[in-house]
Motif scaffolding. Structure first.
Motif, mmCIF file in Angstrom:
data_model
loop_
_atom_site.group_PDB
_atom_site.id
_atom_site.type_symbol
_atom_site.label_atom_id
_atom_site.label_comp_id
_atom_site.label_asym_id
_atom_site.label_seq_id
_atom_site.Cartn_x
_atom_site.Cartn_y
_atom_site.Cartn_z
ATOM 1 N N THR A 2 80.122 -10.545 157.745
ATOM 2 C CA THR A 2 80.307 -10.291 156.331
ATOM 3 C C THR A 2 81.030 -11.466 155.704
ATOM 4 N N GLU A 28 82.454 1.774 155.991
ATOM 5 C CA GLU A 28 82.150 0.655 156.866
ATOM 6 C C GLU A 28 82.935 0.787 158.160
ATOM 7 N N THR A 179 75.645 -8.638 154.365
ATOM 8 C CA THR A 179 75.237 -7.318 154.822
ATOM 9 C C THR A 179 74.710 -6.497 153.647
ATOM 10 N N GLN A 180 73.979 -5.436 153.962
ATOM 11 C CA GLN A 180 73.466 -4.558 152.909
ATOM 12 C C GLN A 180 74.606 -3.906 152.150
ATOM 13 N N SER A 181 75.678 -3.549 152.877
ATOM 14 C CA SER A 181 76.836 -2.945 152.226
ATOM 15 C C SER A 181 77.460 -3.907 151.231
ATOM 16 N N GLU A 182 77.602 -5.167 151.636
ATOM 17 C CA GLU A 182 78.179 -6.169 150.738
ATOM 18 C C GLU A 182 77.309 -6.364 149.509
ATOM 19 N N THR A 184 75.348 -4.262 148.148
ATOM 20 C CA THR A 184 75.409 -3.077 147.295
ATOM 21 C C THR A 184 76.706 -3.028 146.496
#
Length: 314
Positions: A2, A28, A179-182, A184
């Motif tokens: 990340t 996370e 990352t996908q979380s980042e 988003t």
């Protein structure tokens, strides 16, 4: 990996800067590194002083790191020791934390023992933007541009801790992982930073979105309310308009691959922030970027005359 901000967590106070533990985003399972995106501390260090005077002119060039490489050999020179001791150790330590975090990859670090004090400093890497320079080779023009953009992306007028997602590629073309979380969480477009302070060309920022008259952001060095020209918020950064007018997007349309200004092509870094980091007059909170209304007859909802949040000026 990340990639957020590009530096480890820092808190800058009257005694200098120290590392803070990583913070976790909800949901996370691994930490995301929060960071103080400011290159100024509460002891009066300004963005101008750190970038042009402390870091580039008196730091990287005169201490030999440009030609000797950002390596153990580079920091072992007498010129580096002289530079490191020329200011308060907390200041020199902070400068090197930012430089190494931008230049070295995550999992690697640079260690230096100050001959004058015997104190050992270890600066961790994160973004890995300049692998050649980090391996001890002389810095290349592309690496000069990326170091300039990375440091500029971390300047904050207000000296507050914020998280920012940095997008782009290293000097050898390796994309910074996101990352996908980042992606988003950090969905709000902000700016691109580029230039070359080392050769004297300057440092520039372009807006990746426009702020309305009601909006403002503590990230005033990048996403600015002002128009083109020398920054009134964060000199020596110069605002040069909208990114889409001077920069080219990559195929994924997630970051800019090049920006052209004054006939020179630069390799930029693109930043994204959280939607909550865009403040709006009328949300009921008088933010540090907002001001009271000097004329109660107007009932203004401009960010710089926000009667609804900050009231009328005395």
């Amino acid at each position: 990996m990340t990639v957020l901000l590009g530096v480890p967590a820092l808190w800058c106070g009257t005694l200098g800067c120290e590392a803070l533990p990583p913070e976790e985003l909800p949901g996370e399972g691994r930490p995301i590194h929060a960071s103080d995106d400011s290159l100024q501390s509460a002891n009066g260090l300004s963005p101008n002083g750190l970038i042009t005077n402390g870091l580039i002119t008196n730091g990287l060039i005169t201490n030999g790191l440009i030609t000797n490489g950002l390596s153990t050999n580079g920091v072992s020179t007498a010129s580096f020791g002289t530079w490191f001791d020329s200011t308060a150790s907390a200041y020199s330590d902070m400068v090197m934390k930012y430089v190494v975090a931008c230049a070295y990859a995550e999992g690697s670090s640079l260690t230096y023992q100050a001959p004058s004090t015997g104190i050992t400093y270890t600066w961790p890497g994160l973004l890995g933007l300049t692998p050649g320079w980090a391996s001890g080779q002389p810095i290349t023009p592309v690496e000069e541009q990326l170091i300039t953009g990375c440091l500029a992306a971390h300047v904050n007028k207000y000296g507050i801790q914020m998280e920012v997602s940095v997008r782009g590629a290293t000097a050898v073309g390796t994309l910074l992982p996101v990352t996908q979380s980042e992606a988003t969480v950090f969905s709000e477009k902000e700016a691109a930073f580029f230039g070359n302070l080392i050769n004297g060309a300057g440092v520039f920022a372009c807006n990746d979105r426009n702020l309305t008259v009601m909006e403002s952001s503590a990230r005033a060095c990048g996403l600015a309310s002002q128009g083109n020209g020398a920054s009134v918020e964060c000199p020596p950064i110069r605002h040069v308009g909208t990114c889409k007018s001077i920069c080219d997007l990559d195929e994924s349309k997630t970051h800019y691959t090049s920006c052209v200004f004054n006939g020179v092509t630069y390799k930029p870094l693109t930043t994204r922030i959280r939607p909550a980091d865009i403040y709006r007059c009328g949300d009921g909170v008088c933010q540090l970027t907002e001001s009271c209304d000097p004329d109660p007859r107007t009932g203004s909802n401009r960010y710089d005359a926000c009667e609804s949040d900050c009231g009328n000026c005395p």
